[in-house]
Design a protein around this motif. Structure first.
Motif, mmCIF file in Angstrom:
data_model
loop_
_atom_site.group_PDB
_atom_site.id
_atom_site.type_symbol
_atom_site.label_atom_id
_atom_site.label_comp_id
_atom_site.label_asym_id
_atom_site.label_seq_id
_atom_site.Cartn_x
_atom_site.Cartn_y
_atom_site.Cartn_z
ATOM 1 N N ALA A 54 0.821 -1.207 0.000
ATOM 2 C CA ALA A 54 0.000 0.000 0.000
ATOM 3 C C ALA A 54 0.856 1.259 0.000
ATOM 4 C CB ALA A 54 -0.939 -0.010 1.208
ATOM 5 N N ALA A 55 1.908 1.267 0.817
ATOM 6 C CA ALA A 55 2.789 2.433 0.873
ATOM 7 C C ALA A 55 3.482 2.660 -0.464
ATOM 8 C CB ALA A 55 3.812 2.251 1.988
ATOM 9 N N LEU A 56 3.907 1.572 -1.108
ATOM 10 C CA LEU A 56 4.568 1.677 -2.413
ATOM 11 C C LEU A 56 3.629 2.250 -3.460
ATOM 12 C CD1 LEU A 56 6.819 0.985 -4.508
ATOM 13 C CD2 LEU A 56 5.721 -1.260 -4.702
ATOM 14 N N LEU A 57 2.437 1.694 -3.579
ATOM 15 C CA LEU A 57 1.510 2.135 -4.616
ATOM 16 C C LEU A 57 1.036 3.559 -4.377
ATOM 17 C CD1 LEU A 57 -0.686 -1.042 -5.273
ATOM 18 C CD2 LEU A 57 1.572 -0.442 -6.144
ATOM 19 N N ALA A 58 0.966 3.968 -3.102
ATOM 20 C CA ALA A 58 0.508 5.316 -2.793
ATOM 21 C C ALA A 58 1.521 6.372 -3.212
ATOM 22 C CB ALA A 58 0.201 5.439 -1.296
ATOM 23 N N ARG A 59 2.803 6.038 -3.114
ATOM 24 C CA ARG A 59 3.818 7.054 -3.429
ATOM 25 C C ARG A 59 4.326 6.966 -4.862
ATOM 26 N NH1 ARG A 59 6.818 3.861 0.429
ATOM 27 N NH2 ARG A 59 8.279 2.450 -0.626
ATOM 28 N N ASP A 60 3.971 5.911 -5.593
ATOM 29 C CA ASP A 60 4.434 5.766 -6.973
ATOM 30 C C ASP A 60 3.269 5.301 -7.828
ATOM 31 O OD1 ASP A 60 5.585 5.026 -9.402
ATOM 32 O OD2 ASP A 60 7.397 4.214 -8.475
ATOM 33 N N ASP A 61 2.789 6.189 -8.705
ATOM 34 C CA ASP A 61 1.587 5.901 -9.484
ATOM 35 C C ASP A 61 1.773 4.778 -10.498
ATOM 36 O OD1 ASP A 61 0.207 7.849 -8.161
ATOM 37 O OD2 ASP A 61 0.585 9.408 -9.652
ATOM 38 N N ALA A 62 3.020 4.422 -10.817
ATOM 39 C CA ALA A 62 3.255 3.379 -11.828
ATOM 40 C C ALA A 62 3.776 2.078 -11.232
ATOM 41 C CB ALA A 62 4.250 3.890 -12.882
ATOM 42 N N ALA A 63 4.150 2.103 -9.946
ATOM 43 C CA ALA A 63 4.833 0.949 -9.353
ATOM 44 C C ALA A 63 3.948 -0.295 -9.365
ATOM 45 C CB ALA A 63 5.255 1.278 -7.923
ATOM 46 N N GLN A 64 4.627 -1.451 -9.486
ATOM 47 C CA GLN A 64 3.958 -2.744 -9.438
ATOM 48 C C GLN A 64 4.584 -3.597 -8.336
ATOM 49 O OE1 GLN A 64 4.779 -3.520 -13.740
ATOM 50 N NE2 GLN A 64 2.629 -4.134 -13.830
ATOM 51 N N ALA A 65 3.780 -4.486 -7.776
ATOM 52 C CA ALA A 65 4.248 -5.400 -6.724
ATOM 53 C C ALA A 65 3.894 -6.824 -7.101
ATOM 54 C CB ALA A 65 3.632 -5.038 -5.377
ATOM 55 N N LEU A 66 4.800 -7.742 -6.792
ATOM 56 C CA LEU A 66 4.587 -9.171 -7.025
ATOM 57 C C LEU A 66 4.516 -9.874 -5.672
ATOM 58 C CD1 LEU A 66 4.569 -11.786 -8.750
ATOM 59 C CD2 LEU A 66 7.076 -11.661 -8.791
ATOM 60 N N ILE A 67 3.413 -10.567 -5.415
ATOM 61 C CA ILE A 67 3.241 -11.336 -4.176
ATOM 62 C C ILE A 67 3.163 -12.805 -4.556
ATOM 63 C CG2 ILE A 67 1.834 -11.732 -2.130
ATOM 64 C CD1 ILE A 67 0.718 -8.926 -2.451
ATOM 65 N N MET A 68 4.089 -13.605 -4.045
ATOM 66 C CA MET A 68 4.157 -15.022 -4.397
ATOM 67 C C MET A 68 3.778 -15.898 -3.207
ATOM 68 S SD MET A 68 7.685 -14.895 -6.613
ATOM 69 C CE MET A 68 7.743 -16.677 -6.754
ATOM 70 N N VAL A 69 3.016 -16.945 -3.509
ATOM 71 C CA VAL A 69 2.659 -17.970 -2.522
ATOM 72 C C VAL A 69 3.091 -19.318 -3.092
ATOM 73 C CG1 VAL A 69 0.751 -16.700 -1.494
ATOM 74 C CG2 VAL A 69 0.334 -18.138 -3.496
ATOM 75 N N PRO A 70 3.363 -20.301 -2.230
ATOM 76 C CA PRO A 70 3.946 -21.547 -2.744
ATOM 77 C C PRO A 70 2.983 -22.453 -3.493
ATOM 78 C CG PRO A 70 3.683 -21.666 -0.373
ATOM 79 C CD PRO A 70 3.363 -20.259 -0.765
#
Length: 758
Positions: A233-249
């Motif tokens: 949430a903090a990343l996306l709020a401060r960077d309008d283009a940023a992407q995040a990858l969340i991996m589960v096994p």
């Protein structure tokens, strides 16, 4: 006349074809590296990825190059950083570049023509907001020509780093004046009703201020997922283009997490902001998710190990949940570790990486060790959250000495009484047995016949629910015979116990017991058999969450990741087998599995308080004094890790050494071992042979599967670079041996770098 351009293209060539990493094709126009092209290969037309483009000259070689058939130029080229990731993975895990590159792309993309893809992208671009519409990108008319060469040029080869993990300090935050790394204030999210614990707040503050990679070591129920989501949430709020990858096994862990992620982010960032990527999706679904990620429209990608290769041009954060899980290691084709590639990708793309677990892999634990007087410490930053949310206590671990129980006891009287008390209070219990089916084997007491698989060196498991004998290795299935096939004795009986039989046994034991409302006790089972049908797993989990199930029986599928709020007791029925395995990683896997299982109990402190109950983990064992169980009683992962790492250091095993397996599959065991023996002899002349220990070829634990005999040889070195260079030099020799008489009986061979099972 202009001679045109030569394209070096990554193509998925047949295994062990030795055609090389890249194939050359001719083009009348230049193309940017990363462009997807369709091109002829033999009698087929296949998909390829342009890796380099060079202008042909009159002095160039006179080979007649086949021309590309067309380009999927409606799609932006794959980025240089994505190609670097694929190049590294292919080189490190000893596979062809084309195999890794094409396997990383959605299968349906390989089937589409340029015109079909252009039409699909036009429909997506015209879709209403919230239907995964792509951001503006020029879509050429149908039949448009090939893509034009953009800025940049051919990609240079990236040298193999000294270690797979990034150096300390690689990451996003840059030091300010005087070398100080400024702290980043964590803004509260108004949409979040959850208050953070002091441990969560401290972990997030260190994460925002540091570079990583980070190992989030948090006990089960400590709120690791909330930390992940706050960081995203903090990343996306401060960077309008940023992407995040969340991996589960595993796929079965995605529904609960996906619902939570969508609830958290879609209202704020749009309905297409969260997409999933895993093998349980249909090909059209995978393609849609991949396109949204590739175009930058998807802000969060949630996936299993395959998602590590997702094309995400603005990737700034990678989360690897349950980072210890063996499922992150691919066991077919290119045998990569998605966890390790995530760390490497984070370094390459300046993205922060969080590895999270209550029982970290010993490699990650070692890499996050604090600095001491004679040790500079590890390259990871360890963030610790030992407490549970809401001041909940970890379950009390109770051992049952099975050597004091009557012979053939399945569940001790004390354990049955404890489960009965939970049922009477309306609470839930989990009984864990990592063996599915009704019984491991069906046997005849008269002649000794057992239900062996005719195609594998293993027994077929008896499944009572459909009256079949099923091999869990090759899949061969037959109806249960009416009498012994060898002597005709009709009295053939199951030997041993699986989850199906345990479920039946519990139903019989609690048949007379009633729930608080007077209704009958409900026993349910979750394993690979009971959840085979589509939607079955989601339905069964929903029943557990709603309180319809009193006792849940299952395999490791239920032992990790699930947040069952009403579970107050977990029991492990027969965990001793892994204590004396020849695989040196077996104790680590067992401790992790048991500690994760224990973590399913007592996750809701307020629920325990209202019930006047306590959380318990019961372990039935013949070896209660074993150090593993002693550490488990105290929930003391650091002590267990210290003891295991001391043993591995003394024995020169990972993470203090680096390993690879060379495996040969053949029609006979003799042929497989002869090939490996010849490969060992050929390796003696290699330049790094003196730095690499090579052990004799041996059969695999299950040496025959589907009438194919399997043998393997372990190679090991104290230097990762020496091992990698040795394997790279060895590859041509293995290809050559395959064509010689010694290789005629070999069906296939493979190299497994950093194997998880020896």
């Amino acid at each position: 006349m202009h001679p045109g351009w030569r394209l070096d293209v990554a193509v998925q060539t047949p295994a062990h074809s030795a055609l090389g990493s890249l194939l050359s094709y001719a083009s009348t126009v230049p193309m940017s590296p990363g462009t997807l092209v369709r091109l002829p290969l033999g009698r087929r037309e296949v998909l390829g990825v342009v890796w380099a483009c060079a202008e042909r000259t009159t002095d160039d070689d006179t080979r007649e190059l086949k021309a590309v058939a067309g380009a999927l130029d409606a799609l932006p080229p794959l980025s240089e950083s994505w190609r670097d990731l694929v190049s590294f993975a292919a080189r490190y895990y000893q596979r062809s570049l084309g195999e890794v590159a094409l396997a990383a792309l959605p299968p349906q993309l390989r089937e589409l023509s340029s015109q079909q893809l252009a039409r699909r992208l036009k429909r997506r671009a015209a879709a209403p907001q919230g239907e995964a519409a792509l951001p503006p990108h020029p879509v050429p008319p149908e039949g448009a020509g090939l893509a034009q060469l953009g800025p940049g040029g051919a990609q240079a080869d990236v040298a193999l780093p000294a270690r797979l993990d990034p150096p300390r300090g690689a990451g996003l935050a840059q030091p300010g004046p005087g070398g100080h790394v400024p702290a980043v204030e964590i803004e509260p999210d108004a949409a979040l009703p959850v208050d953070l614990s002091a441990e969560q707040t401290a972990a997030l503050a260190r994460f925002e201020a540091g570079n990583g990679p980070f190992l989030l070591f948090g006990s089960t129920g400590s709120g690791k997922t909330e930390v992940y989501l706050r960081a995203v949430a903090a990343l996306l709020a401060r960077d309008d283009a940023a992407q995040a990858l969340i991996m589960v096994p595993e796929i079965n862990l995605t529904p609960q997490l996906e619902a939570r992620v969508r609830d958290r982010f879609e209202a704020r960032f749009g309905a297409g902001a969260v997409v999933s990527l895993h093998s349980g999706m249909t090909n059209p679904q995978r393609l849609a998710s991949w396109l949204a990620a590739h175009a930058g429209q998807a802000r969060i990608v949630l996936g299993t190990r395959m998602a590590v290769f997702a094309s995400m041009p603005s990737l700034k954060l990678i989360v690897v949940d349950e980072e210890h899980d063996p499922s992150y290691k691919q066991q077919e084709g290119a045998r990569y570790s998605a966890r390790d590639l995530a760390v490497w990708r984070g370094q390459r793309e300046c993205a922060k990486v969080i590895l999270g677990s209550a029982t970290p892999s010993l490699e990650s634990w070692h890499h996050s060790r604090p600095a001491e007087s004679d040790d500079p410490g590890g390259r990871y930053v360890r963030l610790s959250m030992p407490g549970r949310i809401g001041d909940g206590a970890l379950p009390t671990v109770r051992g049952v000495d099975m050597s004091l129980q009557p012979r053939k006891t399945v569940l001790s009287g004390a354990l049955l009484e404890a489960i009965g008390q939970r049922i009477a209070r309306g609470e839930q219990s989990i009984v864990f047995l990592n063996r599915r089916g009704y019984a491991p084997v069906l046997a005849c007491a008269d002649c000794g016949w057992k239900s062996e698989c005719p195609y594998c060196s293993a027994y077929r498991v008896f499944h009572k629910i459909d009256r079949t004998l099923r091999c869990h290795h090759c899949g061969f299935t037959e109806r249960v015979p009416r009498a012994c096939p060898a002597c005709g004795n009709p009295d053939i009986a199951p030997v041993g116990r699986g989850t199906e039989r345990l479920e039946e046994h519990l139903a019989e034991l609690f048949e007379a017991v009633k729930r608080p409302d007077g209704s009958a006790v409900r026993i349910a089972r979750i394993d690979a058999d009971s959840t085979r049908k589509q939607g079955a797993l989601a339905q069964r989990l929903a029943e557990v969450h709603s309180g319809e199930v009193d006792v849940l029986v299952g395999t490791q599928m239920i032992a990790k990741g699930h947040d069952f709020r009403r579970v107050t007791l977990v029991a492990a029925v027969n965990p001793d087998g892994a204590l004396f395995s020849s695989d040196f990683r077996a104790p680590e896997r067992l401790f992790s599995l048991l500690m994760q299982s224990a973590g399913r109990a007592g996750r809701d402190a307020s629920y325990l308080a209202t019930r006047g109950s306590t959380a318990e983990m019961w372990i039935q064992t013949h070896h209660g004094g074993h150090p593993l169980f002693q550490a488990l009683r105290r929930h003391d992962y650091p002590a267990f890790a210290r003891q295991q790492l001391d043993e591995r250091r003394a024995a020169g095993m990972p993470p203090f050494a680096f390993q690879a397996l060379v495996r040969a599959d053949a029609r006979t065991q003799e042929a497989a071992q002869e090939f490996l023996h010849a490969a060992n002899t050929a390796a003696e002349a290699l330049s790094h042979a003196a730095q690499v220990a090579r052990y004799p070829a041996v059969p695999l634990a299950i040496q025959r599967v589907a009438n194919v005999e399997r043998a393997q040889m372990l190679v090991e070195s104290a230097s990762r670079i020496a091992l990698q260079r040795f394997l790279a030099d060895w590859q041509p020799l293995l290809h050559a041996l395959r064509r010689e008489p010694v290789g005629k009986g070999v069906i296939r061979w493979l190299i497994d770098v950093d194997p998880h099972a020896i």
